[in-house]
Design a protein around this motif. Structure first.
Motif, PDB file in Angstrom:
ATOM      1  N   LEU A  86       0.292  -1.967  -4.702  1.00 44.47           N
ATOM      2  CA  LEU A  86       1.182  -1.674  -5.524  1.00 44.47           C
ATOM      3  C   LEU A  86       1.929  -2.848  -5.562  1.00 44.47           C
ATOM      4  O   LEU A  86       2.480  -3.422  -4.700  1.00 44.47           O
ATOM      5  CB  LEU A  86       1.908  -0.605  -4.973  1.00 44.47           C
ATOM      6  CG  LEU A  86       3.499  -0.173  -5.329  1.00 44.47           C
ATOM      7  CD1 LEU A  86       3.249   0.305  -6.857  1.00 44.47           C
ATOM      8  CD2 LEU A  86       3.982   0.926  -4.394  1.00 44.47           C
ATOM      9  N   GLN A  87       2.057  -3.243  -6.725  1.00 42.12           N
ATOM     10  CA  GLN A  87       2.815  -4.566  -7.083  1.00 42.12           C
ATOM     11  C   GLN A  87       3.573  -4.688  -8.213  1.00 42.12           C
ATOM     12  O   GLN A  87       3.290  -3.753  -9.425  1.00 42.12           O
ATOM     13  CB  GLN A  87       1.947  -5.836  -7.315  1.00 42.12           C
ATOM     14  CG  GLN A  87       2.403  -7.220  -7.274  1.00 42.12           C
ATOM     15  CD  GLN A  87       1.374  -8.279  -7.414  1.00 42.12           C
ATOM     16  OE1 GLN A  87       0.078  -7.937  -7.444  1.00 42.12           O
ATOM     17  NE2 GLN A  87       1.763  -9.365  -7.310  1.00 42.12           N
ATOM     18  N   VAL A  88       4.791  -4.909  -8.475  1.00 42.21           N
ATOM     19  CA  VAL A  88       5.837  -4.667  -9.441  1.00 42.21           C
ATOM     20  C   VAL A  88       6.158  -5.992 -10.226  1.00 42.21           C
ATOM     21  O   VAL A  88       6.799  -6.005 -11.343  1.00 42.21           O
ATOM     22  CB  VAL A  88       7.014  -3.961  -9.113  1.00 42.21           C
ATOM     23  CG1 VAL A  88       6.729  -2.458  -8.630  1.00 42.21           C
ATOM     24  CG2 VAL A  88       7.748  -4.608  -7.982  1.00 42.21           C
ATOM     25  N   LEU A  89       6.023  -7.123  -9.490  1.00 45.57           N
ATOM     26  CA  LEU A  89       6.226  -8.364 -10.071  1.00 45.57           C
ATOM     27  C   LEU A  89       5.330  -9.612  -9.755  1.00 45.57           C
ATOM     28  O   LEU A  89       4.761  -9.575  -8.694  1.00 45.57           O
ATOM     29  CB  LEU A  89       7.758  -8.877  -9.443  1.00 45.57           C
ATOM     30  CG  LEU A  89       9.035  -8.297  -9.966  1.00 45.57           C
ATOM     31  CD1 LEU A  89      10.093  -8.705  -9.411  1.00 45.57           C
ATOM     32  CD2 LEU A  89       9.037  -8.452 -11.501  1.00 45.57           C
ATOM     33  N   PRO A  90       4.944 -10.603 -10.479  1.00 37.43           N
ATOM     34  CA  PRO A  90       5.548 -10.631 -11.861  1.00 37.43           C
ATOM     35  C   PRO A  90       5.046  -9.723 -12.765  1.00 37.43           C
ATOM     36  O   PRO A  90       5.431  -9.667 -13.947  1.00 37.43           O
ATOM     37  CB  PRO A  90       5.222 -12.061 -12.146  1.00 37.43           C
ATOM     38  CG  PRO A  90       3.843 -12.091 -11.405  1.00 37.43           C
ATOM     39  CD  PRO A  90       3.986 -11.435 -10.176  1.00 37.43           C
ATOM     40  N   PHE A  91       4.179  -8.954 -12.661  1.00 41.92           N
ATOM     41  CA  PHE A  91       3.540  -7.756 -13.409  1.00 41.92           C
ATOM     42  C   PHE A  91       3.314  -6.635 -12.485  1.00 41.92           C
ATOM     43  O   PHE A  91       3.143  -6.319 -11.511  1.00 41.92           O
ATOM     44  CB  PHE A  91       2.311  -8.144 -14.257  1.00 41.92           C
ATOM     45  CG  PHE A  91       1.318  -8.817 -13.571  1.00 41.92           C
ATOM     46  CD1 PHE A  91       0.434  -7.849 -13.036  1.00 41.92           C
ATOM     47  CD2 PHE A  91       1.220 -10.081 -13.070  1.00 41.92           C
ATOM     48  CE1 PHE A  91      -0.710  -8.289 -11.988  1.00 41.92           C
ATOM     49  CE2 PHE A  91       0.320 -10.346 -12.193  1.00 41.92           C
ATOM     50  CZ  PHE A  91      -0.895  -9.605 -11.945  1.00 41.92           C
ATOM     51  N   ILE A  92       3.115  -5.342 -13.207  1.00 43.08           N
ATOM     52  CA  ILE A  92       2.822  -4.229 -12.470  1.00 43.08           C
ATOM     53  C   ILE A  92       1.156  -4.182 -12.308  1.00 43.08           C
ATOM     54  O   ILE A  92       0.599  -4.381 -13.400  1.00 43.08           O
ATOM     55  CB  ILE A  92       3.312  -2.857 -13.409  1.00 43.08           C
ATOM     56  CG1 ILE A  92       4.801  -2.975 -13.435  1.00 43.08           C
ATOM     57  CG2 ILE A  92       3.049  -1.533 -12.723  1.00 43.08           C
ATOM     58  CD1 ILE A  92       5.571  -2.044 -14.641  1.00 43.08           C
ATOM     59  N   ASP A  93       0.962  -3.766 -11.100  1.00 43.71           N
ATOM     60  CA  ASP A  93      -0.529  -3.795 -10.914  1.00 43.71           C
ATOM     61  C   ASP A  93      -0.716  -2.543  -9.684  1.00 43.71           C
ATOM     62  O   ASP A  93      -0.280  -2.513  -8.645  1.00 43.71           O
ATOM     63  CB  ASP A  93      -0.949  -5.047 -10.397  1.00 43.71           C
ATOM     64  CG  ASP A  93      -2.485  -5.095 -10.016  1.00 43.71           C
ATOM     65  OD1 ASP A  93      -3.070  -3.990 -10.786  1.00 43.71           O
ATOM     66  OD2 ASP A  93      -3.097  -5.994  -9.333  1.00 43.71           O
ATOM     67  N   LEU A  94      -1.347  -1.520 -10.054  1.00 45.30           N
ATOM     68  CA  LEU A  94      -1.715  -0.345  -9.544  1.00 45.30           C
ATOM     69  C   LEU A  94      -3.064  -0.241  -9.165  1.00 45.30           C
ATOM     70  O   LEU A  94      -3.939  -0.219 -10.207  1.00 45.30           O
ATOM     71  CB  LEU A  94      -0.941   0.904 -10.003  1.00 45.30           C
ATOM     72  CG  LEU A  94       0.413   0.609 -10.501  1.00 45.30           C
ATOM     73  CD1 LEU A  94       0.664   2.031 -10.857  1.00 45.30           C
ATOM     74  CD2 LEU A  94       1.296   0.856  -9.021  1.00 45.30           C
ATOM     75  N   THR A 130       0.784  -1.234  -0.128  1.00 41.55           N
ATOM     76  CA  THR A 130      -0.117   0.063   0.000  1.00 41.55           C
ATOM     77  C   THR A 130       0.831   1.194   0.058  1.00 41.55           C
ATOM     78  O   THR A 130       2.142   1.069   0.475  1.00 41.55           O
ATOM     79  CB  THR A 130      -0.902  -0.022   1.197  1.00 41.55           C
ATOM     80  OG1 THR A 130      -0.064   0.215   2.539  1.00 41.55           O
ATOM     81  CG2 THR A 130      -1.835  -1.069   1.186  1.00 41.55           C
ATOM     82  N   PHE A 131       0.270   2.246  -0.553  1.00 41.89           N
ATOM     83  CA  PHE A 131       1.186   3.358  -0.851  1.00 41.89           C
ATOM     84  C   PHE A 131       0.207   4.531  -0.414  1.00 41.89           C
ATOM     85  O   PHE A 131      -0.600   4.839  -1.474  1.00 41.89           O
ATOM     86  CB  PHE A 131       2.041   3.554  -2.117  1.00 41.89           C
ATOM     87  CG  PHE A 131       2.527   4.773  -2.204  1.00 41.89           C
ATOM     88  CD1 PHE A 131       4.051   5.026  -1.374  1.00 41.89           C
ATOM     89  CD2 PHE A 131       2.235   5.830  -3.063  1.00 41.89           C
ATOM     90  CE1 PHE A 131       4.573   6.345  -1.751  1.00 41.89           C
ATOM     91  CE2 PHE A 131       3.095   7.001  -3.590  1.00 41.89           C
ATOM     92  CZ  PHE A 131       4.206   7.160  -2.847  1.00 41.89           C
ATOM     93  N   LEU A 132       0.844   5.737   0.310  1.00 44.38           N
ATOM     94  CA  LEU A 132      -0.098   6.879   0.550  1.00 44.38           C
ATOM     95  C   LEU A 132       1.011   8.219   0.340  1.00 44.38           C
ATOM     96  O   LEU A 132       2.067   8.171   0.942  1.00 44.38           O
ATOM     97  CB  LEU A 132      -0.779   6.946   1.733  1.00 44.38           C
ATOM     98  CG  LEU A 132      -1.488   8.384   2.321  1.00 44.38           C
ATOM     99  CD1 LEU A 132      -2.626   8.606   1.376  1.00 44.38           C
ATOM    100  CD2 LEU A 132      -1.584   8.331   3.726  1.00 44.38           C
ATOM    101  N   LEU A 133       0.380   9.177  -0.617  1.00 46.08           N
ATOM    102  CA  LEU A 133       1.490  10.380  -0.675  1.00 46.08           C
ATOM    103  C   LEU A 133       0.395  11.527  -0.702  1.00 46.08           C
ATOM    104  O   LEU A 133      -0.578  11.531  -1.199  1.00 46.08           O
ATOM    105  CB  LEU A 133       2.152  10.277  -1.846  1.00 46.08           C
ATOM    106  CG  LEU A 133       3.088  11.603  -2.255  1.00 46.08           C
ATOM    107  CD1 LEU A 133       4.152  11.047  -3.112  1.00 46.08           C
ATOM    108  CD2 LEU A 133       2.422  12.696  -2.919  1.00 46.08           C
ATOM    109  N   GLU A 134       0.803  12.702   0.291  1.00 46.55           N
ATOM    110  CA  GLU A 134       0.146  13.571   0.382  1.00 46.55           C
ATOM    111  C   GLU A 134       1.038  14.979   0.355  1.00 46.55           C
ATOM    112  O   GLU A 134       2.220  14.675   1.100  1.00 46.55           O
ATOM    113  CB  GLU A 134      -0.507  13.710   1.711  1.00 46.55           C
ATOM    114  CG  GLU A 134      -1.824  12.777   1.739  1.00 46.55           C
ATOM    115  CD  GLU A 134      -2.403  12.920   3.161  1.00 46.55           C
ATOM    116  OE1 GLU A 134      -1.924  13.636   4.012  1.00 46.55           O
ATOM    117  OE2 GLU A 134      -3.471  12.319   3.419  1.00 46.55           O
ATOM    118  N   GLY A 135       0.781  15.791  -0.537  1.00 49.04           N
ATOM    119  CA  GLY A 135       1.868  16.829  -0.681  1.00 49.04           C
ATOM    120  C   GLY A 135       1.420  17.942  -1.703  1.00 49.04           C
ATOM    121  O   GLY A 135       0.329  18.115  -1.918  1.00 49.04           O
ATOM    122  N   THR A 136       2.305  18.536  -2.476  1.00 47.60           N
ATOM    123  CA  THR A 136       2.007  19.704  -3.436  1.00 47.60           C
ATOM    124  C   THR A 136       2.928  19.139  -4.821  1.00 47.60           C
ATOM    125  O   THR A 136       4.084  18.696  -4.516  1.00 47.60           O
ATOM    126  CB  THR A 136       2.142  20.945  -3.002  1.00 47.60           C
ATOM    127  OG1 THR A 136       3.512  20.819  -2.674  1.00 47.60           O
ATOM    128  CG2 THR A 136       1.144  21.323  -1.813  1.00 47.60           C
TER     129      THR A 136
END
Length: 405
Positions: free
Chosen positions: A134-142, A115-121
């Motif tokens: 958020l997954q990068v292997l075996p394929f990218i999945d967002l 999981t990924f959280l970003l707050e900013g400007t």
């Protein structure tokens, strides 16, 4: 220095190295500043370090890629008040990360996504990204929610200056994204939410187009893969206010105070292009100008189905519509001031089907009509010569017109 005023705490698990895992159990970065700048000569500055551009030609390694047995894991990574600056001859962006959280990230196949959280400007405008997967292997999945309140198109105008010297306006989006890309470049994208552009202004030496406001509300689906058709499907409402397009070389001007396009649309691209649409089109306050001709229209409303095939049954272009069209009041003006033809109507409507296509056998094309045409208050006037008034006109037809080569 590379990292300015940065406080960093990193906790690494050394025992996981025996499992071929590089594991960061926890990491905290506060006040981190990353400053990147690329110069005209290709050299790159990172912080206070400068890397000179290389004149050597790079070679591509053709050896077969082998998946590594090592994996990188990050259980808890946090960023607070971190700043990233990226500057090139054509780009100048600044991302302030007020808070970012990465949880349970791994490159080990078969494990659950992070999981990924970003707050900013971004360039001082609020940004929030909240990814539930958020997954990068075996394929990218967002998967997750993305909110960008305002991004100025002028920030990336330099990248397009050769083809679009005019590129400005503000764009924002607020919705849910589901993106995946497989090992063979299979791509699937689903977006549901809003996309809004304020005062978009795009143009070149040959054309100019602008609007007061452009807003999309609905869903978008995109998919593509090797040896498979590309598919784009939408379901929602596109509303455009104060739209205008100009082509100075052709002395062409088109203006609308309001455009609304609502419904379901599916575009399939393979050897041909197939467009299937079912919905509604509303245009208000339309003005079209061509050399010697002007069309003014208060309202156009179309409801129905439309099909376009760039090569139907290997014969050529095909357009088919079925539905109801209403126009009015409408004015058509042609000719010069000394000899002008005016056609006015208070109401004009068509209900039925209209088809344009190419003959399956033989050569040429055809237009097929099946429906009813109604008109009210039609006045045709030739300046200083004649005037014809028709209170009502009604025509029902089922006909086919053939055209030669």
């Amino acid at each position: 220095s590379l990292l300015k005023n940065a406080d960093m705490v990193v906790d690494v698990s050394f025992t996981d190295l025996f499992k071929k895992n590089i594991t960061v159990q926890s990491a905290l970065y506060s006040g981190l500043v990353l400053d990147f700048e690329q110069f005209e000569d290709g050299s790159l500055r990172i912080g206070s370090y400068t890397i000179e551009s290389s004149t050597e030609e790079s070679t591509v390694d053709q050896t077969e890629k082998v998946a590594s047995s090592w994996a990188f894991l990050a259980d808890n990574v946090d960023f607070t008040n971190c700043l990233m600056k990226v500057k090139t001859p054509d780009l100048d962006l600044e991302l302030l990360i007020e808070k970012a959280e990465l949880r349970q990230f791994t490159t080990r196949e078969g494990k659950a996504g992070a999981t990924f959280l970003l707050e900013g400007t971004l360039d001082k405008e609020p940004v929030r990204i909240d990814l539930s997967n958020l997954q990068v292997l075996p394929f990218i999945d967002l998967k997750g929610d993305v909110n960008i309140s305002r991004f100025q198109l002028s920030e990336i105008a330099g990248l397009l200056k050769e083809t679009l010297p005019v590129f400005s306006g503000d764009i924002g989006l607020d919705g849910n994204v589901d993106f995946s890309m497989g090992e063979q470049a299979e791509i699937q994208l689903n977006y549901s939410g809003e996309i809004e552009a304020k005062q978009p202004d795009i143009g070149s030496d040959g054309f100019a187009t602008r609007a007061g406001n452009l807003k999309w509300q609905g869903s978008v689906h995109y998919e593509s893969a090797e040896a498979k058709p590309m598919v784009i499907a939408t379901d929602g409402l596109l509303a455009v206010k104060e739209y205008a397009v100009e082509v100075p070389g052709a002395e062409f001007i088109n203006q609308e105070s309001l455009i609304e396009l609502e419904g379901k649309n599916r575009v399939t691209i393979v050897d041909n292009v197939l467009v299937e649409y079912d919905g509604r089109l509303l245009i208000e306050g339309s003005f079209v100008q061509l050399p010697g001709n002007e069309i003014t229209e208060e309202k156009l409303l179309w409801q129905g189905e439309l099909t376009y095939d760039s090569d139907k049954e290997n014969t050529g272009q095909y357009v088919g519509t079925k539905g109801e069209l209403t126009l009015g009041p409408l004015q058509f003006k042609a000719g010069e001031e000394s000899s002008t033809t005016l056609v006015n109507t208070t109401d004009l409507s068509w209900k039925g089907a209209l088809v344009y296509g190419q003959e399956v056998e033989g050569t040429g094309s055809y237009v097929q009509l099946a429906g009813t045409l109604d008109g009210k208050g039609i006045v045709t006037e030739l300046t200083g010569a004649m005037k014809i008034e028709q209170e009502l006109i009604a025509l029902t037809t089922d006909s086919k017109i053939h055209f030669g080569e």
